[in-house]
Design an enzyme around this catalytic site. Structure first.
Site, PDB file in Angstrom:
ATOM      1  N   SER A 160       0.403  -1.288  -0.338  1.00 14.37           N
ATOM      2  CA  SER A 160       0.065   0.424  -0.240  1.00 14.37           C
ATOM      3  C   SER A 160       0.621   1.330   0.084  1.00 14.37           C
ATOM      4  O   SER A 160       1.528   1.686  -0.952  1.00 14.37           O
ATOM      5  CB  SER A 160      -1.382   0.026   0.699  1.00 14.37           C
ATOM      6  OG  SER A 160      -1.850   0.818   0.740  1.00 14.37           O
ATOM      7  N   GLU A 255     -10.228  -3.361  -5.986  1.00 13.20           N
ATOM      8  CA  GLU A 255      -9.793  -2.055  -5.216  1.00 13.20           C
ATOM      9  C   GLU A 255      -9.463  -0.749  -5.981  1.00 13.20           C
ATOM     10  O   GLU A 255      -9.069  -0.812  -7.325  1.00 13.20           O
ATOM     11  CB  GLU A 255      -8.641  -3.156  -4.815  1.00 13.20           C
ATOM     12  CG  GLU A 255      -7.447  -3.192  -5.903  1.00 13.20           C
ATOM     13  CD  GLU A 255      -6.193  -3.388  -4.726  1.00 13.20           C
ATOM     14  OE1 GLU A 255      -5.167  -2.884  -3.733  1.00 13.20           O
ATOM     15  OE2 GLU A 255      -4.889  -4.462  -4.174  1.00 13.20           O
ATOM     16  N   HIS A 285      -7.792  -5.280  -1.210  1.00  7.70           N
ATOM     17  CA  HIS A 285      -6.745  -4.585  -1.304  1.00  7.70           C
ATOM     18  C   HIS A 285      -5.547  -4.791   0.105  1.00  7.70           C
ATOM     19  O   HIS A 285      -6.191  -5.841   0.592  1.00  7.70           O
ATOM     20  CB  HIS A 285      -7.099  -3.622   0.374  1.00  7.70           C
ATOM     21  CG  HIS A 285      -5.467  -2.226   0.364  1.00  7.70           C
ATOM     22  ND1 HIS A 285      -4.610  -1.807  -1.422  1.00  7.70           N
ATOM     23  CD2 HIS A 285      -5.069  -2.009   0.720  1.00  7.70           C
ATOM     24  CE1 HIS A 285      -3.795  -1.122  -0.639  1.00  7.70           C
ATOM     25  NE2 HIS A 285      -4.061  -0.884   0.318  1.00  7.70           N
TER      26      HIS A 285
END
Length: 315
Positions: A160, A255, A285
């Site tokens: 991320s 996502e 995600h």
């Protein structure tokens, strides 16, 4: 296909991983678990996030070593038998505002157990208390710390926001005389564009159970500080990608950051970088965290481990 397009194709590889029907059922059950957790969670937001991330189990075949020296704080996660001079630097996610090395120990142990390569997962300064360039500076310091410790083959891995930070850090190390160049980068659902040009950010057909567009916008405002959202320190998508080591990018189709991965892989290939993009059908995600629940998560980490092992052997 032109010669330039052919060269880009040879440098890049995109693979779509289908989702078996039984795994769809497990994914649906997991999403219900997510909804229940976030609906009932109370208290400090960072503590809640850490509790969520800590659900990724610590493997039984590693040892933990706390680190707090030379401006680097976090944990070394050691396999039982490690090959000398190889190390992974892990940069955690959390939108640059959440996350900690302690919470990520379990997840990073999953990577260490599969690769048999020790990993250093670090704490870096979080926003809004610290804005750019604090996080990239901390990541670079950690990479130099590993070199000073005698590691001469290093890969950088992140998820991320930590995936974006991984790519920022790799770009910042290109051509620098401080030590050997990293052998590879692996990123899970990387956030590479804080200016939000990807269509998946607002695509109504995408139902991301963990990450919302408004949340990401708030995180971006907090971390960029005086910088532009399109500054390569914030958005590695817009940096000079020439000279990067081999990259593996993994992302789910469900996502908000799907197009971040696609766009970065395309730009990296055009810059001459060897890049593999693995797109997992129906996945949310950073689904790799859910090794306790999903075979797809375990499969993805197995793939990442093979990529890393190959890169270290070549390096």
């Amino acid at each position: 296909m032109s010669e330039t397009q052919l060269q880009d194709h040879r440098r890049s590889k995109t693979e779509i991983i289908k989702l078996p029907s039984e795994e769809r059922q497990r994914e649906a059950a997991l999403r219900e678990r997510f909804a229940s957790f976030w609906a009932t969670a109370t208290g400090d937001r960072r503590a809640v996030y850490d509790a969520f991330i800590s659900g990724s189990p610590l493997t039984s075949d590693v040892t933990l070593e706390a680190v707090d020296e030379a401006g680097v704080r976090g944990f070394f996660i050691h396999p039982q038998q490690a090959e000398p001079k190889r190390a992974i630097l892990y940069l955690h996610g959390g939108g640059y505002v959440l996350g900690s090395a302690k919470a990520y120990r379990g997840f990073v142990s999953q990577i260490v157990s599969r690769t048999k390569i020790p990993a250093l997962v670090i704490d870096y300064p979080l926003a809004p208390e610290a804005s750019l360039p604090a996080a990239p500076d901390a990541a670079r310091t950690a990479s130099l710390f590993l070199i000073a410790k005698g590691f001469d083959r290093i890969a950088i891995v992140g998820d991320s926001a930590g995936g974006g930070l991984t790519l920022v850090t790799l770009a910042g190390l290109i051509g620098k005389p401080a030590g050997p160049a990293p052998v590879a980068g692996v990123v899970f659902s990387p956030w590479v564009d804080l200016s939000f040009t990807g269509a998946s950010m607002t695509d109504p057909d995408i139902v991301d159970p963990l990450l919302g567009h408004d949340y990401l916008q708030d995180c971006a405002r907090k971390v960029v500080g005086a910088h532009s959202p399109s500054d390569p320190l914030a958005s590695p998508l817009f940096g000079d990608l020439k000279g990067l080591p081999p990259l593996l990018i993994q992302v789910g189709t469900d996502e908000r950051l799907l197009d971040d991965s696609k766009q970065y892989a395309d730009r990296a290939a055009k810059a001459g970088v060897s890049v593999e993009l693995q797109i997992f059908e129906g996945m949310h995600h950073v689904f790799q965290l859910d090794v306790a629940h999903l075979e797809t998560s375990r499969n993805a980490l197995d793939r990442a481990a093979r990529f890393l092992r190959d890169a270290f052997d070549r390096g």
